[in-house]
Design a protein around this motif. Structure first.
Motif, PDB file in Angstrom:
ATOM      1  N   PHE A   1      -2.961  21.984   7.517  1.00 28.50           N
ATOM      2  CA  PHE A   1      -3.033  20.532   7.641  1.00 28.50           C
ATOM      3  C   PHE A   1      -3.942  20.124   8.796  1.00 28.50           C
ATOM      4  O   PHE A   1      -4.710  19.156   8.683  1.00 28.50           O
ATOM      5  N   VAL A   2      -3.866  20.855   9.909  1.00 29.43           N
ATOM      6  CA  VAL A   2      -4.707  20.548  11.067  1.00 29.43           C
ATOM      7  C   VAL A   2      -6.184  20.575  10.696  1.00 29.43           C
ATOM      8  O   VAL A   2      -6.981  19.732  11.144  1.00 29.43           O
ATOM      9  N   PHE A   3      -6.557  21.528   9.841  1.00 28.41           N
ATOM     10  CA  PHE A   3      -7.958  21.663   9.461  1.00 28.41           C
ATOM     11  C   PHE A   3      -8.407  20.597   8.456  1.00 28.41           C
ATOM     12  O   PHE A   3      -9.596  20.282   8.397  1.00 28.41           O
ATOM     13  N   VAL A   4      -7.488  20.034   7.675  1.00 29.52           N
ATOM     14  CA  VAL A   4      -7.917  19.187   6.555  1.00 29.52           C
ATOM     15  C   VAL A   4      -7.534  17.722   6.674  1.00 29.52           C
ATOM     16  O   VAL A   4      -7.961  16.920   5.842  1.00 29.52           O
ATOM     17  N   TRP A   5      -6.737  17.338   7.703  1.00 32.53           N
ATOM     18  CA  TRP A   5      -6.343  15.928   7.717  1.00 32.53           C
ATOM     19  C   TRP A   5      -7.527  14.996   7.920  1.00 32.53           C
ATOM     20  O   TRP A   5      -7.575  13.898   7.332  1.00 32.53           O
ATOM     21  N   THR A   6      -8.512  15.414   8.738  1.00 33.35           N
ATOM     22  CA  THR A   6      -9.673  14.550   8.966  1.00 33.35           C
ATOM     23  C   THR A   6     -10.483  14.344   7.693  1.00 33.35           C
ATOM     24  O   THR A   6     -10.723  13.195   7.295  1.00 33.35           O
ATOM     25  N   PRO A   7     -10.926  15.417   7.005  1.00 32.24           N
ATOM     26  CA  PRO A   7     -11.653  15.176   5.748  1.00 32.24           C
ATOM     27  C   PRO A   7     -10.795  14.500   4.690  1.00 32.24           C
ATOM     28  O   PRO A   7     -11.326  13.778   3.826  1.00 32.24           O
ATOM     29  N   ALA A   8      -9.485  14.704   4.720  1.00 31.04           N
ATOM     30  CA  ALA A   8      -8.611  14.050   3.739  1.00 31.04           C
ATOM     31  C   ALA A   8      -8.626  12.536   3.933  1.00 31.04           C
ATOM     32  O   ALA A   8      -8.635  11.769   2.947  1.00 31.04           O
ATOM     33  N   LEU A   9      -8.619  12.085   5.175  1.00 34.01           N
ATOM     34  CA  LEU A   9      -8.662  10.647   5.433  1.00 34.01           C
ATOM     35  C   LEU A   9     -10.066  10.074   5.233  1.00 34.01           C
ATOM     36  O   LEU A   9     -10.226   8.902   4.887  1.00 34.01           O
ATOM     37  N   GLN A  10     -11.087  10.900   5.426  1.00 30.12           N
ATOM     38  CA  GLN A  10     -12.476  10.427   5.299  1.00 30.12           C
ATOM     39  C   GLN A  10     -12.988  10.500   3.870  1.00 30.12           C
ATOM     40  O   GLN A  10     -14.085  10.004   3.595  1.00 30.12           O
ATOM     41  N   GLU A  11     -12.211  11.068   2.962  1.00 29.80           N
ATOM     42  CA  GLU A  11     -12.704  11.368   1.615  1.00 29.80           C
ATOM     43  C   GLU A  11     -13.257  10.137   0.902  1.00 29.80           C
ATOM     44  O   GLU A  11     -14.246  10.222   0.176  1.00 29.80           O
ATOM     45  N   ASN A  12     -12.636   8.987   1.080  1.00 31.64           N
ATOM     46  CA  ASN A  12     -13.084   7.781   0.386  1.00 31.64           C
ATOM     47  C   ASN A  12     -13.555   6.690   1.335  1.00 31.64           C
ATOM     48  O   ASN A  12     -13.538   5.516   0.992  1.00 31.64           O
ATOM     49  N   THR A  13     -13.953   7.087   2.558  1.00 30.40           N
ATOM     50  CA  THR A  13     -14.350   6.070   3.531  1.00 30.40           C
ATOM     51  C   THR A  13     -15.820   6.148   3.916  1.00 30.40           C
ATOM     52  O   THR A  13     -16.428   5.131   4.238  1.00 30.40           O
ATOM     53  N   GLU A  14     -16.399   7.348   3.878  1.00 21.68           N
ATOM     54  CA  GLU A  14     -17.757   7.515   4.390  1.00 21.68           C
ATOM     55  C   GLU A  14     -18.769   6.685   3.604  1.00 21.68           C
ATOM     56  O   GLU A  14     -19.657   6.070   4.173  1.00 21.68           O
TER      57      GLU A  14
ATOM     58  N   PRO B   1      -1.330  13.350  -1.056  1.00 18.87           N
ATOM     59  CA  PRO B   1      -2.780  13.585  -1.067  1.00 18.87           C
ATOM     60  C   PRO B   1      -3.285  14.259  -2.346  1.00 18.87           C
ATOM     61  O   PRO B   1      -4.479  14.185  -2.641  1.00 18.87           O
ATOM     62  N   ILE B   2      -2.386  14.906  -3.079  1.00 15.83           N
ATOM     63  CA  ILE B   2      -2.778  15.506  -4.354  1.00 15.83           C
ATOM     64  C   ILE B   2      -2.902  14.437  -5.429  1.00 15.83           C
ATOM     65  O   ILE B   2      -3.767  14.500  -6.306  1.00 15.83           O
ATOM     66  N   LEU B   3      -2.043  13.406  -5.341  1.00 14.42           N
ATOM     67  CA  LEU B   3      -1.945  12.395  -6.390  1.00 14.42           C
ATOM     68  C   LEU B   3      -2.863  11.204  -6.181  1.00 14.42           C
ATOM     69  O   LEU B   3      -3.217  10.513  -7.134  1.00 14.42           O
ATOM     70  N   THR B   4      -3.251  10.936  -4.920  1.00  8.65           N
ATOM     71  CA  THR B   4      -4.072   9.760  -4.643  1.00  8.65           C
ATOM     72  C   THR B   4      -5.023  10.026  -3.480  1.00  8.65           C
ATOM     73  O   THR B   4      -4.733  10.853  -2.610  1.00  8.65           O
ATOM     74  N   THR B   5      -6.145   9.294  -3.481  1.00  7.75           N
ATOM     75  CA  THR B   5      -7.088   9.364  -2.364  1.00  7.75           C
ATOM     76  C   THR B   5      -7.015   8.100  -1.518  1.00  7.75           C
ATOM     77  O   THR B   5      -7.847   7.905  -0.628  1.00  7.75           O
ATOM     78  N   ASN B   6      -6.030   7.239  -1.789  1.00  7.15           N
ATOM     79  CA  ASN B   6      -5.880   5.993  -1.043  1.00  7.15           C
ATOM     80  C   ASN B   6      -5.654   6.286   0.444  1.00  7.15           C
ATOM     81  O   ASN B   6      -4.757   7.054   0.805  1.00  7.15           O
ATOM     82  N   LEU B   7      -6.451   5.667   1.295  1.00  6.74           N
ATOM     83  CA  LEU B   7      -6.423   5.949   2.731  1.00  6.74           C
ATOM     84  C   LEU B   7      -5.075   5.606   3.354  1.00  6.74           C
ATOM     85  O   LEU B   7      -4.492   6.409   4.090  1.00  6.74           O
ATOM     86  N   LEU B   8      -4.549   4.423   3.075  1.00  5.55           N
ATOM     87  CA  LEU B   8      -3.291   3.991   3.672  1.00  5.55           C
ATOM     88  C   LEU B   8      -2.138   4.893   3.246  1.00  5.55           C
ATOM     89  O   LEU B   8      -1.305   5.291   4.077  1.00  5.55           O
ATOM     90  N   SER B   9      -2.091   5.233   1.959  1.00  2.69           N
ATOM     91  CA  SER B   9      -1.005   6.090   1.452  1.00  2.69           C
ATOM     92  C   SER B   9      -1.034   7.454   2.131  1.00  2.69           C
ATOM     93  O   SER B   9       0.005   7.980   2.562  1.00  2.69           O
TER      94      SER B   9
END
Length: 445
Positions: free
Chosen positions: A260-273, A329-337
């Motif tokens: 999780f430490v390695f992937v939380w940043t790209p997980a939150l950035q996935e639909n924002t950049e 995170p598997i079911l949605t890419t929504n940032l807030l969720s």
């Protein structure tokens, strides 16, 4: 959104701590015990702060020196690999030569690692990562081993140890937040990412001096050779399914956590950049740490009067909650969720730490405690090294699927193989730590 959420989490933490401070039973134990707690926690939190303060700028420092992503990966693998290979030897040394000796060794080794950060040489920095990996193994074993041994030798009530672990979890979260602020301020003032490692060096020097001046020495199997210590520790893990289960739980949960430490940043950035949104990563990290401290405060609250909820029940609950929220995170890419579920996951981590530590204190034998705690980290470090080699080839959803699978495996093992997780608090507090032969026998008889 992030600022308002951070304020809400801060308010929850303050309310929980204020509630505990108002309770008449918040101050656990005798005056002597509280003095012992203060003596241990002050040093422990200084030493953990020295580790936390490095975190935000390790990758940035290597990038500043011009190293590629591949070289960065090699440096990180060197640290986890050193912890995997050499950490067990370091733990065995602490059992043989003393846990105070191990704490001092942690300070000097980590200070040497900090000094290497001033040299723009791949191989010098590689040496620094190796030293840092060894130091990390000592941090996660010798301090706990020293505290549990001193607690037992002093004759304090075994139930009080959960209070110490609870404060450790809360303090860790608060120290992590403060360390992030200090790291940022030091870099802003000096103008170079190496400043955080100089601050870490200073904290390590203070902590090491405190250990030398305030701690007494205690030992594990001091009359045995390194090989005998490791062999005895391995035999305890292999022959006692309770200790084996605790080690498996630690490896799987922490393996998922480091993933999780390695992937939380790209997980939150996935639909924002592509939307031009710049995430406040420092604020998000601080909010995560506050959520972890909230988890520690919840543990402290629920294991105290009037609730007296079983530590084993809280541990299992942390796994269930983690597995459920990390499905998001598997079911949605929504940032807030994703962000809100990550906050809940961090709170579950805050509950996990004091819960697993309390059970370790009661079921891991004293003679080879530091060695066993490092052996528990062998599969963890192996998993992290494997992850670092292949994580670039996995999608965010695939990585979280692996994490949820690990949580599901934990819950399955607890439900079907682990009487440990159905113990009452009174059964958890039984002092099994004197003899390895007693550990697990109570559970299986």
């Amino acid at each position: 959104m992030f600022v308002s959420t951070s304020i809400v989490v801060s308010a929850v933490l303050v309310l929980l701590l204020a509630r505990q401070l108002r309770r008449a039973d918040f101050v656990t134990g005798s005056v002597e015990f509280r003095s012992f707690q203060w003596r241990f926690l002050t040093v422990y939190l200084i030493m953990t702060a020295a580790d936390w303060i490095q975190g935000p700028y390790v990758y940035k420092l290597y990038e500043h020196y011009g190293f590629t992503i591949e070289q960065n990966g090699q440096l990180f693998i060197a640290g986890f690999g050193a912890s995997l290979v050499l950490g067990t030897v370091a733990g065995s040394m602490a059992d043989k030569f003393g846990r105070k000796f191990g704490a001092v060794l942690y300070g000097f080794i980590y200070m040497a690692s900090c000094l290497t950060k001033h040299v723009n040489s791949f191989y010098i920095l590689l040496l620094g990562r190796v030293l840092g990996g060894i130091a990390t193994s000592l941090l996660f074993s010798v301090f706990e081993a020293w505290m549990v041994a001193e607690h037992t030798t002093a004759g304090f009530d075994s139930k009080w140890i959960a209070s110490t672990f609870g404060i450790m979890a809360i303090g860790n979260g608060i120290v992590a937040i403060a360390s992030g602020w200090v790291a940022q301020a030091s870099v802003d003032v000096v103008g170079h990412p190496v400043a955080t490692f100089d601050m870490s060096f200073l904290l390590l020097a203070i902590g090491t001096a405190s250990v030398l001046s305030t701690w007494s020495e205690n030992y594990g199997a001091s009359n045995q050779k390194f090989r005998q210590n490791i062999q005895q520790a391995a035999e305890v893990i292999w022959n006692d399914r309770t200790v084996l289960l605790l080690g498996s739980i630690q490896a799987l949960f922490e393996g998922a956590m480091y993933t999780f430490v390695f992937v939380w940043t790209p997980a939150l950035q996935e639909n924002t950049e592509h939307k031009g949104i710049l995430l406040p990563l420092g604020l998000i990290f601080s909010t995560f740490m506050m959520s972890s401290a909230v988890g520690g405060a919840i543990f402290q609250e629920l294991t105290s009067v009037p609730y007296n909820i079983s530590v084993s029940w809280l541990l299992r609950s942390s796994f269930l909650v983690s597995g459920i929220v990390l499905l998001v995170p598997i079911l949605t890419t929504n940032l807030l969720s994703r962000f809100l579920c990550f906050l809940i996951y961090e709170s579950a981590i805050g509950i996990f730490w004091p819960s697993i530590a309390t059970l370790r204190a009661n079921y891991v034998p004293e003679t080879v405690r530091a060695t066993i705690l490092n052996l528990f980290r062998v599969p963890l470090n192996g998993l992290v090294c494997l992850l670092l080699m292949y994580i670039g080839n996995l999608s965010i959803a695939s990585v979280f699927t692996i994490i949820v699978a690990a949580q599901g495996k934990l819950d399955h093992d607890q439900a079907n193989k682990a009487p440990l997780f159905f113990l009452t608090n009174d059964e958890c507090w039984k002092p099994h730590i004197q003899s390895p032969k007693l550990i697990g026998r109570t559970l299986q008889s």
